[in-house]
Write an enzyme that holds these catalytic residues in place. Sequence first.
Site, short mmCIF file in Angstrom:
data_model
loop_
_atom_site.label_atom_id
_atom_site.label_comp_id
_atom_site.label_asym_id
_atom_site.label_seq_id
_atom_site.Cartn_x
_atom_site.Cartn_y
_atom_site.Cartn_z
N TYR A 1 35.49 -18.86 -16.64
CA TYR A 1 34.12 -19.17 -17.04
C TYR A 1 33.45 -17.93 -17.64
O TYR A 1 32.85 -18.00 -18.72
CB TYR A 1 33.34 -19.67 -15.82
CG TYR A 1 31.93 -20.09 -16.12
CD1 TYR A 1 31.65 -21.34 -16.66
CD2 TYR A 1 30.86 -19.24 -15.85
CE1 TYR A 1 30.35 -21.74 -16.93
CE2 TYR A 1 29.55 -19.62 -16.11
CZ TYR A 1 29.30 -20.87 -16.65
OH TYR A 1 28.01 -21.26 -16.92
N ASP B 1 33.48 -35.57 -27.52
CA ASP B 1 34.35 -34.62 -26.82
C ASP B 1 34.31 -33.34 -27.64
O ASP B 1 34.85 -33.28 -28.75
CB ASP B 1 35.78 -35.17 -26.75
CG ASP B 1 36.75 -34.24 -26.03
OD1 ASP B 1 36.45 -33.03 -25.89
OD2 ASP B 1 37.85 -34.70 -25.65
N GLY C 1 21.51 -32.35 -16.40
CA GLY C 1 21.32 -30.91 -16.24
C GLY C 1 20.48 -30.27 -17.31
O GLY C 1 19.45 -30.82 -17.74
N LYS D 1 32.28 -17.53 -21.56
CA LYS D 1 30.87 -17.33 -21.87
C LYS D 1 30.63 -15.98 -22.56
O LYS D 1 29.73 -15.85 -23.39
CB LYS D 1 30.03 -17.44 -20.60
CG LYS D 1 30.00 -18.85 -20.01
CD LYS D 1 29.39 -19.86 -20.95
CE LYS D 1 29.15 -21.21 -20.30
NZ LYS D 1 28.50 -22.18 -21.22
N THR E 1 21.30 -27.45 -11.16
CA THR E 1 21.82 -28.56 -11.95
C THR E 1 23.05 -29.13 -11.27
O THR E 1 23.62 -28.51 -10.37
CB THR E 1 22.23 -28.07 -13.36
OG1 THR E 1 23.31 -27.12 -13.22
CG2 THR E 1 21.07 -27.44 -14.11
N PRO E 2 23.53 -30.31 -11.73
CA PRO E 2 24.77 -30.86 -11.18
C PRO E 2 25.97 -29.92 -11.31
O PRO E 2 26.85 -29.91 -10.44
CB PRO E 2 24.97 -32.14 -11.99
CG PRO E 2 23.59 -32.56 -12.36
CD PRO E 2 22.85 -31.28 -12.61
N ASN F 1 25.57 -26.85 -25.54
CA ASN F 1 25.28 -26.72 -24.11
C ASN F 1 26.44 -27.15 -23.21
O ASN F 1 26.54 -26.68 -22.08
CB ASN F 1 24.03 -27.54 -23.79
CG ASN F 1 23.86 -27.78 -22.31
OD1 ASN F 1 23.50 -26.87 -21.56
ND2 ASN F 1 24.13 -29.00 -21.87
#
Length: 256
Positions: free
Chosen positions: A154, A61, A18, A158, A191-192, A88
Amino acid sequence: MPGRVEGKVALVTGGASGLGAASVRMLVREGAKVAITDLNEAGGQALAKELGEATRFWRLDVTREEDWSSVVDAVLATFGRLDVVVNNAGIGIVKDVETLSLQEWRLVHAVNLDGVFLGCKHGIRGMRQCGARGSIINVSSVAGLVGVASFPAYSSSKGGVRLLSKSVALHCAQKGYGIRCNSIHPVYVDTPMVDALASASGASAAVAKEKMAKSIPIGRLGHPDEVAYAIVFLASDESSLMTGSEVVLDGGATAM
């Protein structure tokens, strides 16, 4: 003609695919040596093999501080310095606030926010060992600027990345370090991860991605290289006056 980040050493999390992989390729193309880090060992090793001696892969990780400590030390021992950290790595879960479990909420924040905190902390430590200069680039999202009903964890994580980046920027400035910290806020990028979000939406992935594209004023998803160009800019000395700022790559989404 030297590359835009010639001689710099960068560490990229989530670098096996990605946005991460696009950024690794572009940083190498512009002259950097790159530590590719990810939980995806097969993908990371394959990318390192493709790009050759300018890269090395380490399993990381991002939620484990002991991993950060050992990987940053290994990067310094291998490449001799650390100039750029690209935080990222991220995950998303498509569930609204009524259906999301506390465990899922904590998992998203552990990866997306705790991981960025640890990347900033150990990135600064590594950069201080070689002159206290560098650039930390935190990949947030348009969802860190506006709320999204279907993935609140999410969006929350973010949004946290955005203000963490500003706090880190001010800390480094007040300490007199030559270390900058900025955040990047892309809209949906092909992206994936976006494929996974589309597949989890309940509709077919193709229909969901078409809906995502229509929600963006320019009418399409972003391309990974469009984000990678911004990362190279922030990694380079071209952006030396920028710290505590956001780079918004949203196709006009936040203009509405």
